[in-house]
Design a protein around this motif. Structure first.
Motif, PDB file in Angstrom:
ATOM      1  N   PRO A 195       0.798  -1.156  -0.020  1.00 47.65           N
ATOM      2  CA  PRO A 195      -0.244   0.000   0.011  1.00 47.65           C
ATOM      3  C   PRO A 195       0.958   1.222  -0.088  1.00 47.65           C
ATOM      4  N   PRO A 196       0.459   2.115  -0.648  1.00 46.61           N
ATOM      5  CA  PRO A 196      -0.727   2.335  -1.425  1.00 46.61           C
ATOM      6  C   PRO A 196      -0.683   2.208  -2.881  1.00 46.61           C
ATOM      7  N   LEU A 197       0.132   1.328  -3.501  1.00 47.75           N
ATOM      8  CA  LEU A 197       0.452   1.157  -4.747  1.00 47.75           C
ATOM      9  C   LEU A 197      -0.645   0.174  -5.298  1.00 47.75           C
ATOM     10  N   ASP A 198      -0.920   0.356  -6.667  1.00 46.96           N
ATOM     11  CA  ASP A 198      -2.043  -0.719  -7.321  1.00 46.96           C
ATOM     12  C   ASP A 198      -2.063  -1.743  -6.954  1.00 46.96           C
ATOM     13  N   GLY A 199      -0.778  -2.390  -6.818  1.00 51.23           N
ATOM     14  CA  GLY A 199      -0.560  -3.967  -6.677  1.00 51.23           C
ATOM     15  C   GLY A 199      -1.301  -4.635  -5.457  1.00 51.23           C
ATOM     16  N   TYR A 200      -1.050  -3.466  -4.440  1.00 51.04           N
ATOM     17  CA  TYR A 200      -1.957  -3.908  -3.048  1.00 51.04           C
ATOM     18  C   TYR A 200      -3.264  -4.155  -3.322  1.00 51.04           C
ATOM     19  N   HIS A 201      -3.931  -3.300  -4.095  1.00 49.04           N
ATOM     20  CA  HIS A 201      -5.413  -3.527  -4.499  1.00 49.04           C
ATOM     21  C   HIS A 201      -5.731  -4.647  -5.272  1.00 49.04           C
ATOM     22  N   VAL A 202      -4.579  -5.011  -6.254  1.00 46.94           N
ATOM     23  CA  VAL A 202      -4.966  -5.969  -7.143  1.00 46.94           C
ATOM     24  C   VAL A 202      -4.754  -7.287  -6.401  1.00 46.94           C
ATOM     25  N   VAL A 203      -4.021  -7.386  -5.441  1.00 49.30           N
ATOM     26  CA  VAL A 203      -3.594  -8.676  -4.654  1.00 49.30           C
ATOM     27  C   VAL A 203      -4.944  -8.868  -3.752  1.00 49.30           C
ATOM     28  N   ASN A 204      -5.427  -7.936  -3.135  1.00 46.64           N
ATOM     29  CA  ASN A 204      -6.466  -7.679  -2.169  1.00 46.64           C
ATOM     30  C   ASN A 204      -7.757  -8.226  -2.909  1.00 46.64           C
ATOM     31  N   ASP A 205      -7.906  -7.801  -4.181  1.00 43.77           N
ATOM     32  CA  ASP A 205      -9.288  -8.221  -4.883  1.00 43.77           C
ATOM     33  C   ASP A 205      -8.994  -9.512  -5.221  1.00 43.77           C
ATOM     34  N   LEU A 206      -7.965  -9.953  -5.913  1.00 42.74           N
ATOM     35  CA  LEU A 206      -7.865 -11.372  -6.486  1.00 42.74           C
ATOM     36  C   LEU A 206      -7.790 -12.340  -5.410  1.00 42.74           C
ATOM     37  N   LEU A 207      -7.133 -11.999  -4.201  1.00 41.47           N
ATOM     38  CA  LEU A 207      -6.867 -13.155  -3.265  1.00 41.47           C
ATOM     39  C   LEU A 207      -7.949 -13.037  -2.351  1.00 41.47           C
ATOM     40  N   PHE A 208      -8.326 -11.835  -1.889  1.00 44.20           N
ATOM     41  CA  PHE A 208      -8.992 -11.753  -0.711  1.00 44.20           C
ATOM     42  C   PHE A 208     -10.329 -11.044  -0.925  1.00 44.20           C
ATOM     43  N   LYS A 209     -10.682 -11.159  -2.009  1.00 39.63           N
ATOM     44  CA  LYS A 209     -11.959 -10.485  -2.428  1.00 39.63           C
ATOM     45  C   LYS A 209     -12.089  -9.096  -1.772  1.00 39.63           C
ATOM     46  N   GLY A 210     -11.197  -8.261  -1.573  1.00 40.23           N
ATOM     47  CA  GLY A 210     -11.387  -6.882  -1.101  1.00 40.23           C
ATOM     48  C   GLY A 210     -11.739  -6.867   0.083  1.00 40.23           C
ATOM     49  N   ARG A 211     -11.495  -7.937   1.110  1.00 42.75           N
ATOM     50  CA  ARG A 211     -12.004  -7.999   2.514  1.00 42.75           C
ATOM     51  C   ARG A 211     -10.905  -6.948   3.290  1.00 42.75           C
ATOM     52  N   PHE A 212      -9.793  -6.999   2.812  1.00 48.00           N
ATOM     53  CA  PHE A 212      -8.829  -5.983   3.843  1.00 48.00           C
ATOM     54  C   PHE A 212      -9.220  -4.619   3.481  1.00 48.00           C
ATOM     55  N   HIS A 213      -9.326  -3.903   4.501  1.00 42.29           N
ATOM     56  CA  HIS A 213      -9.448  -2.045   4.615  1.00 42.29           C
ATOM     57  C   HIS A 213      -8.376  -1.604   5.556  1.00 42.29           C
ATOM     58  N   LEU A 214      -7.569  -1.224   5.045  1.00 39.47           N
ATOM     59  CA  LEU A 214      -6.444  -0.472   5.722  1.00 39.47           C
ATOM     60  C   LEU A 214      -6.636   1.054   5.916  1.00 39.47           C
ATOM     61  N   SER A 215      -6.208   1.504   7.148  1.00 43.03           N
ATOM     62  CA  SER A 215      -6.496   3.021   7.536  1.00 43.03           C
ATOM     63  C   SER A 215      -5.621   3.628   6.830  1.00 43.03           C
ATOM     64  N   GLN A 216      -5.903   5.051   6.929  1.00 45.33           N
ATOM     65  CA  GLN A 216      -5.173   6.084   6.280  1.00 45.33           C
ATOM     66  C   GLN A 216      -3.650   5.835   6.906  1.00 45.33           C
ATOM     67  N   GLN A 217      -3.588   5.813   7.888  1.00 39.50           N
ATOM     68  CA  GLN A 217      -2.102   5.696   8.699  1.00 39.50           C
ATOM     69  C   GLN A 217      -1.471   4.425   8.096  1.00 39.50           C
ATOM     70  N   ALA A 218      -1.955   3.427   7.919  1.00 40.28           N
ATOM     71  CA  ALA A 218      -1.344   2.216   7.255  1.00 40.28           C
ATOM     72  C   ALA A 218      -0.664   2.545   6.016  1.00 40.28           C
ATOM     73  N   PHE A 219      -1.667   3.306   4.970  1.00 36.90           N
ATOM     74  CA  PHE A 219      -1.349   3.638   3.545  1.00 36.90           C
ATOM     75  C   PHE A 219      -0.079   4.565   3.819  1.00 36.90           C
ATOM     76  N   ARG A 220       0.092   5.585   4.804  1.00 32.03           N
ATOM     77  CA  ARG A 220       1.211   6.500   5.101  1.00 32.03           C
ATOM     78  C   ARG A 220       2.242   5.554   5.437  1.00 32.03           C
ATOM     79  N   ILE A 221       2.242   4.686   6.161  1.00 28.55           N
ATOM     80  CA  ILE A 221       3.263   4.009   6.465  1.00 28.55           C
ATOM     81  C   ILE A 221       3.941   3.139   5.329  1.00 28.55           C
ATOM     82  N   GLY A 222       2.940   2.667   4.680  1.00 29.90           N
ATOM     83  CA  GLY A 222       3.178   1.789   3.336  1.00 29.90           C
ATOM     84  C   GLY A 222       4.039   2.631   2.416  1.00 29.90           C
ATOM     85  N   MET A 223       3.627   3.964   2.246  1.00 32.22           N
ATOM     86  CA  MET A 223       4.291   4.893   1.340  1.00 32.22           C
ATOM     87  C   MET A 223       5.412   5.271   2.064  1.00 32.22           C
ATOM     88  N   LEU A 224       5.855   5.086   2.993  1.00 32.90           N
ATOM     89  CA  LEU A 224       7.457   5.408   3.799  1.00 32.90           C
ATOM     90  C   LEU A 224       8.171   4.385   3.353  1.00 32.90           C
TER      91      LEU A 224
END
Length: 259
Positions: A195-224
């Motif tokens: 996160p926040p790259l598109d690859g995270y959303h692709v994996v989440n949608d393909l493997l986990f059917k979009g069940r993971f919902h990360l917070s904005q803080q998690a996205f900021r940590i991922g960007m770091l």
């Protein structure tokens, strides 16, 4: 990223010469990438991006000021994320979210193919005919031969001037080759499942059917994390392992035509 800063300090004229082409190439790649997200989201029923003025190829609609500065000075940057509301999607939200996530990457891959062949076409007329027939056009513009790096770096006239037939084509080949390289880099980079790259959303949608919902803080940590890995060169090595073989594979049809 440190290489760009070293060039700025040691060879400022060369740095700004390269920066012009680098920024143009990245602008094309990033703006088209974000437009792709906005367009597919709109086609899936969500007009959030359109109402925000993001269904546009105008750089002003997409550029993040800090990301643009980094793009110019360190060769790495980003655009503003396209706002979407998954609750507006028609039909299967998971499939729609996957399509939106893949849209930017798909646009970058299309541009990679387009600009690679534009570079090849312009190269066919830029280099002397006897050189093309002797060495092969695909070899001249492949990343196994230093001619393409010379063109991208802006030193082609000094390094290979005697082999160039049409000098005014050099900046066009340079821009086309750089833009192809940047778009493939963007596509591979965005496929990394962080996160926040598109690859995270692709994996989440393909493997986990979009069940993971990360917070904005998690996205900021991922960007770091992404920034740290980029600064250390790790992501660059991963991307290079994919980019150069893909570029050379795309040149195989040209090799079959021109030798």
């Amino acid at each position: 990223m440190l290489d760009y800063l070293q060039t700025l300090l040691s060879e400022p004229l060369a740095f700004f010469d390269q920066a012009v082409f680098r920024v143009l190439a990245v602008l094309i790649g990033l703006c088209c990438h974000e437009w792709g997200h906005a367009y597919v989201a709109y086609r899936c029923g969500d007009d959030t991006a359109k109402r925000a003025g993001r269904l546009s190829l105008n750089p002003k609609a997409h550029l993040d000021p800090f990301g643009a500065l980094l793009m110019f000075f360190v060769g790495f940057g980003w655009a503003k994320p396209v706002p979407v509301n998954p609750y507006n999607y028609r039909g299967d939200r998971n499939k729609a979210d996957l399509a939106v996530s893949l849209a930017g990457i798909t646009v970058n891959l299309i541009l990679f193919v387009l600009f690679t062949y534009l570079a090849a076409l312009a190269s066919a007329f830029m280099w002397r005919a006897d050189v093309v027939s002797q060495v092969g056009l695909s070899t001249l513009i492949s990343y196994r031969y230093n001619a393409v790096w010379s063109v991208i770096a802006g030193s082609a006239m000094q390094d290979f001037g005697e082999l160039i037939a049409v000098a005014w084509l050099v900046p066009f080949v340079r821009l086309f080759a750089y833009t192809a390289l940047v778009n493939l880099n963007l596509a591979v980079f965005n496929l990394i499942p962080l996160p926040p790259l598109d690859g995270y959303h692709v994996v989440n949608d393909l493997l986990f059917k979009g069940r993971f919902h990360l917070s904005q803080q998690a996205f900021r940590i991922g960007m770091l994390v992404v920034l740290v890995l980029s600064a250390q060169g790790l992501l660059g090595r991963i991307i290079s392992a994919v980019v150069y073989p893909a570029q050379n594979l795309l040149l195989l049809p040209i090799g079959a035509i021109w030798g």
